[in-house]
Design an enzyme around this catalytic site. Structure first.
Site, PDB file in Angstrom:
ATOM      1  N   SER A 174      36.857  74.089 122.492  1.00 36.03           N
ATOM      2  CA  SER A 174      37.255  72.761 122.025  1.00 36.03           C
ATOM      3  C   SER A 174      38.717  72.431 122.301  1.00 36.03           C
ATOM      4  O   SER A 174      39.101  71.272 122.227  1.00 36.03           O
ATOM      5  CB  SER A 174      36.975  72.620 120.528  1.00 36.03           C
ATOM      6  OG  SER A 174      37.791  73.506 119.791  1.00 36.03           O
ATOM      7  N   HIS A 181      42.883  73.405 116.333  1.00 38.33           N
ATOM      8  CA  HIS A 181      42.883  72.029 116.824  1.00 38.33           C
ATOM      9  C   HIS A 181      44.269  71.414 116.690  1.00 38.33           C
ATOM     10  O   HIS A 181      45.127  71.928 115.980  1.00 38.33           O
ATOM     11  CB  HIS A 181      41.858  71.184 116.069  1.00 38.33           C
ATOM     12  CG  HIS A 181      40.456  71.420 116.544  1.00 38.33           C
ATOM     13  ND1 HIS A 181      39.370  70.874 115.929  1.00 38.33           N
ATOM     14  CD2 HIS A 181      39.958  72.143 117.568  1.00 38.33           C
ATOM     15  CE1 HIS A 181      38.259  71.249 116.552  1.00 38.33           C
ATOM     16  NE2 HIS A 181      38.605  72.028 117.557  1.00 38.33           N
ATOM     17  N   ASP A 224      38.060  65.549 113.594  1.00 35.29           N
ATOM     18  CA  ASP A 224      37.372  66.657 112.923  1.00 35.29           C
ATOM     19  C   ASP A 224      36.778  66.316 111.562  1.00 35.29           C
ATOM     20  O   ASP A 224      36.372  67.228 110.843  1.00 35.29           O
ATOM     21  CB  ASP A 224      38.350  67.823 112.734  1.00 35.29           C
ATOM     22  CG  ASP A 224      38.726  68.486 114.037  1.00 35.29           C
ATOM     23  OD1 ASP A 224      38.075  68.204 115.056  1.00 35.29           O
ATOM     24  OD2 ASP A 224      39.667  69.287 114.030  1.00 35.29           O
TER      25      ASP A 224
END
EC number: 3.4.21.89
Length: 196
Positions: free
Chosen positions: A53, A92, A138
């Site tokens: 990701s 992230h 997210d």
């Protein structure tokens, strides 16, 4: 089979020394991990990227070094967080930050009169994250009812460095549990067969 172990049983002092050496290696590794945890202020100062990701910034299997001593997180910073109720670290990028200044909670009830909340209670920070390789933010990954990450509660640390592909060994051990048994058996055999 027992006859092959007889040389080790004949000299218990050497066997005991080998066991102590093995225990020393394990305890040293544990102390280094805990020392690094205290220094970085992170429960997991080193993590492995488990998914794609964050490509192209980080590939699956990259080993990340974290730092969690900064009081604030900036937009664009790459953080590692844990979703509440799950024990899988997610890597992230921070897309937005929001100061946590509740509108009606600026005062705390303190007996008969309201008392102003301390500045430290208002310094919390809310974060919205997204993987570089993902299409949306997210919010679907967060715990039920959670729209943002809390800086103090959810963030494990900010990424300060990495080594490419080194962590792929841990991914292989997670995906193939039999490899753990083989590795532990090999390590045990090396301890038994080692002679000083």
């Amino acid at each position: 089979m027992l006859s092959s172990l007889s040389p080790y049983m004949a000299n218990p002092r050497q066997t005991f020394t080998q066991v102590l050496n093995f225990a020393l290696v394990l305890s040293t590794a544990f102390m280094l991990w805990k020392g690094l945890s205290v220094y970085t202020n992170s429960a997991s100062p080193i993590v492995v990227v488990l998914s794609g990701s964050m490509e192209p910034a980080f590939q699956r299997g990259d080993l990340l070094f974290l730092w969690n001593r900064s009081p604030r997180v900036d937009v664009g910073e790459i953080v590692v967080y844990n979703v509440r109720g799950k024990d899988i670290p997610i890597v992230h990028r921070v897309m937005r930050t929001f100061p946590d200044v509740p509108g009606k909670d600026k005062t705390k009830k303190g007996g008969k009169q309201d008392v102003e909340a301390s500045p430290s209670s208002l310094e919390s920070q809310k974060l919205l994250t997204k993987g570089d390789n993902n299409l949306s933010d997210d919010t679907e990954l967060y715990a039920r009812g959670q729209d943002y990450l809390d800086r103090k509660e959810d963030i494990v640390g900010s990424v300060r460095g990495y080594i490419p592909a080194v962590g792929y060994v841990t991914i292989m051990l997670s995906e193939h549990p039999w490899l753990k048994s083989v590795l532990l058996g090999f390590m045990g055999l090396m301890v038994i067969l080692q002679r000083e």
